[in-house]
Design a protein around this motif. Sequence first.
Motif, mmCIF file in Angstrom:
data_model
loop_
_atom_site.group_PDB
_atom_site.id
_atom_site.type_symbol
_atom_site.label_atom_id
_atom_site.label_comp_id
_atom_site.label_asym_id
_atom_site.label_seq_id
_atom_site.Cartn_x
_atom_site.Cartn_y
_atom_site.Cartn_z
ATOM 1 N N ARG A 68 0.839 -1.206 0.000
ATOM 2 C CA ARG A 68 0.000 0.000 0.000
ATOM 3 C C ARG A 68 0.872 1.255 0.000
ATOM 4 N NH1 ARG A 68 -5.390 1.045 1.234
ATOM 5 N NH2 ARG A 68 -5.799 -1.045 2.040
ATOM 6 N N LYS B 143 4.015 1.555 -0.964
ATOM 7 C CA LYS B 143 4.753 1.668 -2.226
ATOM 8 C C LYS B 143 3.842 2.264 -3.319
ATOM 9 C CE LYS B 143 7.390 1.087 -5.773
ATOM 10 N NZ LYS B 143 8.737 1.531 -6.022
ATOM 11 N N GLN B 144 2.654 1.675 -3.477
ATOM 12 C CA GLN B 144 1.770 2.120 -4.554
ATOM 13 C C GLN B 144 1.364 3.581 -4.388
ATOM 14 O OE1 GLN B 144 -2.277 0.536 -4.779
ATOM 15 N NE2 GLN B 144 -2.082 0.351 -6.980
ATOM 16 N N ALA B 145 1.270 4.007 -3.142
ATOM 17 C CA ALA B 145 0.800 5.371 -2.880
ATOM 18 C C ALA B 145 1.942 6.381 -2.825
ATOM 19 C CB ALA B 145 -0.003 5.387 -1.579
ATOM 20 N N GLY B 146 3.120 5.978 -3.253
ATOM 21 C CA GLY B 146 4.218 6.944 -3.321
ATOM 22 C C GLY B 146 4.806 7.292 -1.965
ATOM 23 N N GLN B 147 4.735 6.352 -1.022
ATOM 24 C CA GLN B 147 5.225 6.635 0.327
ATOM 25 C C GLN B 147 6.341 5.695 0.757
ATOM 26 O OE1 GLN B 147 4.424 9.195 2.435
ATOM 27 N NE2 GLN B 147 3.219 10.137 0.813
ATOM 28 N N ASN C 228 9.139 11.615 -3.822
ATOM 29 C CA ASN C 228 9.887 10.582 -4.562
ATOM 30 C C ASN C 228 9.392 10.431 -5.994
ATOM 31 O OD1 ASN C 228 7.523 9.151 -4.315
ATOM 32 N ND2 ASN C 228 8.350 7.588 -2.954
ATOM 33 N N THR D 172 8.123 7.773 -7.529
ATOM 34 C CA THR D 172 6.825 7.127 -7.679
ATOM 35 C C THR D 172 5.732 8.185 -7.760
ATOM 36 O OG1 THR D 172 7.620 5.317 -6.264
ATOM 37 C CG2 THR D 172 5.262 5.440 -6.658
ATOM 38 N N GLU E 134 6.477 0.098 -10.088
ATOM 39 C CA GLU E 134 5.799 1.079 -9.238
ATOM 40 C C GLU E 134 4.560 0.506 -8.571
ATOM 41 O OE1 GLU E 134 7.363 3.324 -8.216
ATOM 42 O OE2 GLU E 134 8.252 4.701 -9.651
ATOM 43 N N CYS E 135 4.402 -0.785 -8.607
ATOM 44 C CA CYS E 135 3.308 -1.450 -7.868
ATOM 45 C C CYS E 135 1.938 -0.862 -8.221
ATOM 46 C CB CYS E 135 3.553 -1.355 -6.365
ATOM 47 S SG CYS E 135 2.564 -2.533 -5.422
ATOM 48 N N ALA F 43 1.294 2.236 -9.103
ATOM 49 C CA ALA F 43 1.098 3.614 -8.646
ATOM 50 C C ALA F 43 0.432 4.517 -9.693
ATOM 51 C CB ALA F 43 2.427 4.218 -8.192
ATOM 52 N N PHE G 288 -3.152 3.838 -9.598
ATOM 53 C CA PHE G 288 -3.756 4.295 -8.339
ATOM 54 C C PHE G 288 -3.975 5.803 -8.346
ATOM 55 C CE2 PHE G 288 -3.037 6.002 -4.027
ATOM 56 C CZ PHE G 288 -4.120 5.437 -3.368
ATOM 57 N N PHE G 289 -2.952 6.562 -8.679
ATOM 58 C CA PHE G 289 -3.079 8.019 -8.628
ATOM 59 C C PHE G 289 -4.089 8.533 -9.654
ATOM 60 C CE2 PHE G 289 0.788 7.609 -6.170
ATOM 61 C CZ PHE G 289 0.783 8.702 -5.323
ATOM 62 N N GLN H 93 1.765 14.554 -0.818
ATOM 63 C CA GLN H 93 3.077 14.910 -1.349
ATOM 64 C C GLN H 93 3.440 16.371 -1.107
ATOM 65 O OE1 GLN H 93 5.480 12.906 -2.748
ATOM 66 N NE2 GLN H 93 4.257 11.107 -2.228
ATOM 67 N N TYR I 54 -3.448 -2.519 -4.640
ATOM 68 C CA TYR I 54 -2.045 -2.870 -4.845
ATOM 69 C C TYR I 54 -1.871 -4.357 -5.151
ATOM 70 C CZ TYR I 54 -3.264 -3.338 0.048
ATOM 71 O OH TYR I 54 -3.934 -3.617 1.211
#
Lengths: 352, 352, 352, 352
Positions: free
Chosen positions: A238, A240-244, B71, B73, B102-103, B105, B108-109, B244, C87
């Motif tokens: 979660r 990783k996918q959310a850019g964290q 980051n 991602t 990027e799993c 990402a 998701f975004f 972010q 994810y």
Amino acid sequence: MTHPTPDSASATARYVGSDNQSGISPEVWAAMAEANAGHAPAYGADAWTQAAADGVRRLFDTDCEVFFVFNGTAANSLALASLCQSYHSVICAASAHVETDECGAPEFFSNGSKLLTAPSEEGKLLPETIRALATSRTDIHFPKARVVTITQATETGRVYTPGEIAAIADTCRGSGLRLHMDGARFANACAGLGCHPGDITWRAGVDVLCFGGTKNGMAVGEAVIFFDRRLAEDFDYRCKQAGQLASKMRYLAAPWIGSLRDDAWLARAGHANACAARLARQIADVPGMRLLHPVDANAVFLDMSDSAAARLRALGWQFYAFIGGGVRLMFTWDTAFATVDALAADLRRAAA
Amino acid sequence: MTHPTPDSASATARYVGSDNQSGISPEVWAAMAEANAGHAPAYGADAWTQAAADGVRRLFDTDCEVFFVFNGTAANSLALASLCQSYHSVICAASAHVETDECGAPEFFSNGSKLLTAPSEEGKLLPETIRALATSRTDIHFPKARVVTITQATETGRVYTPGEIAAIADTCRGSGLRLHMDGARFANACAGLGCHPGDITWRAGVDVLCFGGTKNGMAVGEAVIFFDRRLAEDFDYRCKQAGQLASKMRYLAAPWIGSLRDDAWLARAGHANACAARLARQIADVPGMRLLHPVDANAVFLDMSDSAAARLRALGWQFYAFIGGGVRLMFTWDTAFATVDALAADLRRAAA
Amino acid sequence: MTHPTPDSASATARYVGSDNQSGISPEVWAAMAEANAGHAPAYGADAWTQAAADGVRRLFDTDCEVFFVFNGTAANSLALASLCQSYHSVICAASAHVETDECGAPEFFSNGSKLLTAPSEEGKLLPETIRALATSRTDIHFPKARVVTITQATETGRVYTPGEIAAIADTCRGSGLRLHMDGARFANACAGLGCHPGDITWRAGVDVLCFGGTKNGMAVGEAVIFFDRRLAEDFDYRCKQAGQLASKMRYLAAPWIGSLRDDAWLARAGHANACAARLARQIADVPGMRLLHPVDANAVFLDMSDSAAARLRALGWQFYAFIGGGVRLMFTWDTAFATVDALAADLRRAAA
Amino acid sequence: MTHPTPDSASATARYVGSDNQSGISPEVWAAMAEANAGHAPAYGADAWTQAAADGVRRLFDTDCEVFFVFNGTAANSLALASLCQSYHSVICAASAHVETDECGAPEFFSNGSKLLTAPSEEGKLLPETIRALATSRTDIHFPKARVVTITQATETGRVYTPGEIAAIADTCRGSGLRLHMDGARFANACAGLGCHPGDITWRAGVDVLCFGGTKNGMAVGEAVIFFDRRLAEDFDYRCKQAGQLASKMRYLAAPWIGSLRDDAWLARAGHANACAARLARQIADVPGMRLLHPVDANAVFLDMSDSAAARLRALGWQFYAFIGGGVRLMFTWDTAFATVDALAADLRRAAA
């Protein structure tokens, strides 16, 4: 290189708007410097990340799962999203930061979970309010309540006692709700209560805590702590996918090592709280300036006329004012007592 | 406090897996230290953020909009999401990092935008491939192509020339597509090409660049740069909602000031590239080890038997291997030439 | 009012593009008319919805959970979303409808779950392919595989046998994967196999089936069937939030009552299959027209020159052609045998 | 086959809970029957869809873009999502259906847009309230207001006049906001006002209307109408991805043809309104039963004791009651006047 330290007033000392206006504390800086040695495995496979997580586990005295993310917006939103689905809802105080100041982040990370706002006593939810909200709608035309989030310390500078949290957790368990704590100022709450961190979290029934580092001396960084490890399943994906997920994770982790060492985190928060208490004492007799809330942590809320607030601003102070009167004055790990004293004097002047 | 510097071998120098295994460069560290003075306005209203954005604008010689996020991602995913809707699609190379690492990402975004993968020549898309993919489906049962993303330098260490990018941009304009550049290693590309940063971005027709800082000496931090300011509308809200926006933004911004000063960013990337070139030269005659791709930037890809790779690992080197043969050796701002030489010698030994 | 019926050719009989070009079958129409009597509770609390769900349970001979939604896009996407998080990833054939013709719906409903496409034999996944894909990546930089979706009958008109499905389900169980079946043409598969519906679903290890009604004589409507009731937790909320709860639910439910009565659903699908088999027989000796796949269900795929396809179209037939040769001819519940015969004759003419 | 018709009381006539408890009106049924002839192109390429959209354009007397979707949840959520991004917000009345009864659908379809609820006068928003809410927060920590949604007729049975809507639209234009109308009971509003449909939509400044068919005699179906065609860009993709594109579109479109023919839609809504007015007249002198709102459309809201409500329920009536007193009685296209009279008599009895 100079680090601002408590009790040494500086040119920038007139910021009392928020604890996120402060910089990096010396112990955090030193830990980052130590970590800044050569190469290290990325994505959290390094020694600092392991040590920081272990340190958090020792601090809480329980075998919790720990994740380090960039900021509070993400920490709280990811934690809430992990506790519910898009068609569920999250009960929070109307004044909760997740509702008022996150630009819809919880809704975004959860793909649509609704926040159900409840009236509160200075940001503190009551068990009966939670119960009422959780049971007010039970049809499929309204999102099913699944999580309660409380802020410790609250947005108005109050703290929940261990007993209050336990009562809320009991209500949650009885209603099929999970309990999340937004601990952006968790350190200030611990310092204010003088209790063990476990007493207001897992021992009281909290499922997930977002433990804030940024407001207490770090550049970036919050820890998401799952006391029930099963709730943490796939939370790394979660993040990783959310850019964290930081590639150079050591720089998110090392600050925690520095902050936890010798309980610096607690001393820093205690100092901030002491500044707030000091100011409250000094201005107790100023006419026309009334404390809006008891001072439990590091913020002082004052009822003050708009003109008095304007005069205070003219004296060079940076702070948040609320429409219709009222200001927030917030102290942090490096606020000098001299700054507090100067502020008290200027408040008296502004009130005149 | 010691900073690892080029040409000083250290106990940790045997990491050649990725440039994100390196630490913070001295000039970045110094800038953070300078920024770490007293209090500052939060959320980007500080002087460092303004100066860093101005620095980026000067570097690119154009009045672009600049946002600093945590980051890569997030940088790439937010940029792509800003260029399309959930029912649109993004054309990328099958080997593109956004697709492979990027799993999910970007999906998701963007709440579901599909990545359409294309075959590529060592990670480099061709105009005709883009055109074919963009026009292969035009019915509503398939997401409409709206964005092309290219990686500069590519995941296999190649760089697009200004002319190649311009040709892609022409194709994009003719097909109603926006052009995004994943510049996690943009600095290495600039160093490799010896061109002005504007020549491979806005002058060539790139709409949005994600300019990587992390892999080139920062702890965290990427810059999202919109060359067409209208595309940046409300991007600040997007960053905030997606977790972010740093409250202590100065620590995301100051590193850019340090890195841009005296073109340190370019020198650091040039050094990493030189390490790659040095290794390639030294092992050119090693039997059984073939360069998989020309070395344009800071990575060397070698065709190598699994047993040779195992021997190399046994000699203490950390690197990525690919199933069925092939390894990636990557150099960074602080790789010592002595390390390169030692690696070359060990490669020769492993091959024997 | 006239209902088109099998064996009565009509002016519109020259549509052989898809089974969704057909209308409402008489038994479905009659059931809707019966349901159209006076007022009824909304949102599924009516007697028809209860009876339809009970009918599905009787048909499958198990106490499953049943939900009626509007179309296949939603049925499959909601079911997949209920089996994974954003994810996670979904393994499907490269030719799967969810991948090729849903405009990113699975990604949208799941907020970003990635579809991992696998090579297949005429749309049929193999256990070893699934296992390979599920284990190819196990790091957090790639979405964790959690679901397999198979289409029964496949997009190329083949059917999985009970044994093939059981083998896939075994693989799934061994790999922590759930098994979903896209049954847009489930009826055709049952008719083709001559087996009990339970034999290719829950008895073989399928967790969730989307049972298509639209292509088999309904105006709108698919049933999402959870054989493991625990997987259906809060699925009613999911449907509501996603715009798939009909207020006048009786009109989504009654068609199932009509269709299940006297096994009309099976007879209708059997007729469509018989049309396909009839055509295949009749054109077996036509030169230049080769069956691309064995005919297991209601579609015939022919390798045919582009010019032959053009001639066929000029004769008034509506069908789908694939770039580079190949056409799909699809039959449905009301295709007249006379239409099949006419089509066979025209195919022979077009081939000449 | 029997169709319930006004003025013929039936066994089921005691449902006065909602207009979605009614069935399909004869003219809608007849149009579906006409459309149910043979095969037709799928996905809206058929003649009925074209004719229905043309009919809507003629009705509104403007060249609008028209899309037919399954239900009101989706119609409103898709329309709102098309007008804003996830980090924007939607201003609505606190009593708006999108806020209170859609299980978070607007948040789901938009991936997180927040609904900002405003106090209203019986569900009617006022320009000054909108302006205040739109300007109350202008920082990036709160979603930027971009859309206003009003319900016509409101959830409490009131209607906005053309002038009121024009005033709201003026406010919207002045504040950078789009104006959306939830017209689940748009027909009742038109009938109540006696105005041209264009007068309370595009001529008054409405950007997008969701025109409800379900509550006015259809089985399923709402029309999303964009008066500014540029706002409809790619809305067909949006519908498809969100599971709102019917393959057999003719069955969503034909009902509109039937309903628009001879202004049946208006007559049906007018009849429902007349029932409400009739009831209000008949019970005006009943002691202890007070109209909670003026009756503008097809609903009567009565202040009534809980015990009176219980007695009414015991007499066989189905309706919605609100906690603390108050019931909603709603009439529809097929409510018999005899039913209204019987209800009035029973209300008098229940009050005694």
